[in-house]
Design an enzyme around this catalytic site. Structure first.
Site, PDB file in Angstrom:
ATOM      1  CE  LYS A 107      -1.909   4.743   6.690  1.00  0.00           C
ATOM      2  NZ  LYS A 107      -2.822   5.530   7.027  1.00  0.00           N
ATOM      3  NE  ARG A 139      -2.289   1.296   3.265  1.00  0.00           N
ATOM      4  CZ  ARG A 139      -3.618   0.947   4.583  1.00  0.00           C
ATOM      5  NH1 ARG A 139      -5.329   0.427   4.572  1.00  0.00           N
ATOM      6  NH2 ARG A 139      -3.017   0.511   6.530  1.00  0.00           N
TER       7      ARG A 139
HETATM    8  N1  PMP Z   1      -9.162   5.061   7.324  1.00  0.00           N
HETATM    9  C1  PMP Z   1      -8.817   6.274   7.012  1.00  0.00           C
HETATM   10  C2  PMP Z   1      -8.235   7.482   7.733  1.00  0.00           C
HETATM   11  C3  PMP Z   1      -6.824   5.840   8.475  1.00  0.00           C
HETATM   12  O1  PMP Z   1      -5.867   6.400   8.288  1.00  0.00           O
HETATM   13  C4  PMP Z   1      -6.280   4.268   8.560  1.00  0.00           C
HETATM   14  C5  PMP Z   1      -5.261   4.225   9.383  1.00  0.00           C
HETATM   15  N2  PMP Z   1      -4.411   3.438   8.569  1.00  0.00           N
HETATM   16  C6  PMP Z   1      -7.546   3.362   9.066  1.00  0.00           C
HETATM   17  C7  PMP Z   1      -8.734   4.037   8.104  1.00  0.00           C
HETATM   18  C8  PMP Z   1      -7.685   1.877   9.191  1.00  0.00           C
HETATM   19  O2  PMP Z   1      -6.772   1.116   8.010  1.00  0.00           O
HETATM   20  P1  PMP Z   1      -5.869   0.067   8.582  1.00  0.00           P
HETATM   21  O3  PMP Z   1      -6.805  -0.949   9.105  1.00  0.00           O
HETATM   22  O4  PMP Z   1      -4.954  -0.290   7.236  1.00  0.00           O
HETATM   23  O5  PMP Z   1      -4.596   0.610   9.677  1.00  0.00           O
END
Ligand code: PMP
Length: 290
Positions: free
Chosen positions: A151, A52
């Site tokens: 991200k 990612r």
């Molecule tokens: N939504 C947002 C906006 C985030 O920043 C995150 C954290 N990375 C998540 C959802 C959850 O993603 P993950 O399970 O990959 O940590």
């Protein structure tokens, strides 16, 4: 001696780790990041997080000066240097040092750093009793303008939402899409249980497709709990039997109140508890050993 951090190819003491004030990560939020966890010496979903990170970087045309394999190796080296068995790992790649204009061509060397530390998002009692969350006025960024799958280091949309939740006396914010559909929380995806079915908003609601979200959907399938993506309204949430949030840092956090409405029985429900248990087991068995 403090924690060691990885910075541009070297392990240095965190007190010595310095980044330029001309770094475009700082000046413009021009960069990408990942948050990863390790459990008992196993890095959870490492390949998925590294993938990612590289996808985010590719979209913003940021060439990471390490291969994915070298990046994974750097994570392992940093964890080992700090003898951390249970860690929160932050991977950051910025555009690097440039001038005061936006032009990324002026930045010839990306800055790469890895912090391995701890994180506590919510107090322990939240995981037993559940969270009270509130809908906030700031909508999630328009996905057509800024795809949430990137991200990036630009988290002001989410920080504004967090401030609004805190001002309203809540720990976490429910963010809606610009059209008023349920999107996600400030750093977590959201699930509800309606008549035994697990529901979560699809990507086009303007959410980040979280890695924990993906794991939870797989765990539900394994446990024969029907699970699907669906556009959700606040009405759907208020009338759900259960609700919880997922994220690397938050893990699985039950939600028992939304905008003053009690959810279900007002305590973490059976599906939530089952998935929390299964998730815990998964974190202790699946992962990259270091
Ligand atoms: N939504 C947002 C906006 C985030 O920043 C995150 C954290 N990375 C998540 C959802 C959850 O993603 P993950 O399970 O990959 O940590």
């Amino acid at each position: 001696m403090g924690l060691k951090v990885y910075l541009n190819g070297k392990l240095v003491d965190s007190s010595q780790a310095q980044v330029s004030i001309y770094d475009h990560g700082l000046l413009y939020g021009d960069g990408v990041f990942e948050g990863i966890r390790s459990y008992d010496g196993l890095i959870f979903q490492l390949a998925e997080h590294v993938d990612r990170l590289y996808e985010s970087a590719h979209t913003i045309m940021l060439k990471i000066p390490l291969s994915q394999k070298e990046m994974a190796r750097a994570v392992v080296d940093t964890l080992r240097a700090n003898r951390l068995k249970n860690a929160y790992i932050r991977l950051v790649v910025t555009r690097g040092v440039g001038d005061l204009g936006l032009d990324p061509r002026k930045c010839d060397k990306p800055t790469v750093f890895i912090i391995t530390d701890k994180i506590v998002l919510y107090p322990e009692r939240i995981y037993k009793e559940g969270l009270a969350i509130v809908t906030v006025p700031t909508p999630r960024n328009l996905p057509e303008a800024l795809n949430p799958q990137i991200k990036s280091l630009n988290y002001l949309n989410n920080i504004l939402a967090k401030i609004e939740a805190i001002n309203a006396g809540a720990e976490e914010a429910l963010m809606l899409s610009a059209h008023g559909y349920v999107a996600e929380c400030t750093g977590e995806n959201l699930f509800i249980v309606r008549h035994g079915t697990l529901l979560t908003p699809p990507a086009h609601a303007g959410i980040l497709k979280g890695i924990t979200r993906g794991c939870v959907i797989q765990l539900a399938v394994k446990a024969k709990i029907p699970a699907r993506e669906e556009m959700l309204t606040r009405h759907d949430l208020y009338n759900a039997q259960e609700c919880f949030l997922t994220g690397t840092a938050a893990e699985i956090a039950p939600v028992v109140q939304i905008d003053g409405r009690r959810i279900g029985a007002g305590s973490p429900g059976p599906v939530t508890l089952k998935l929390m248990g299964d998730f815990k087991k998964l974190t202790k068995t699946a992962g990259v050993k270091y």
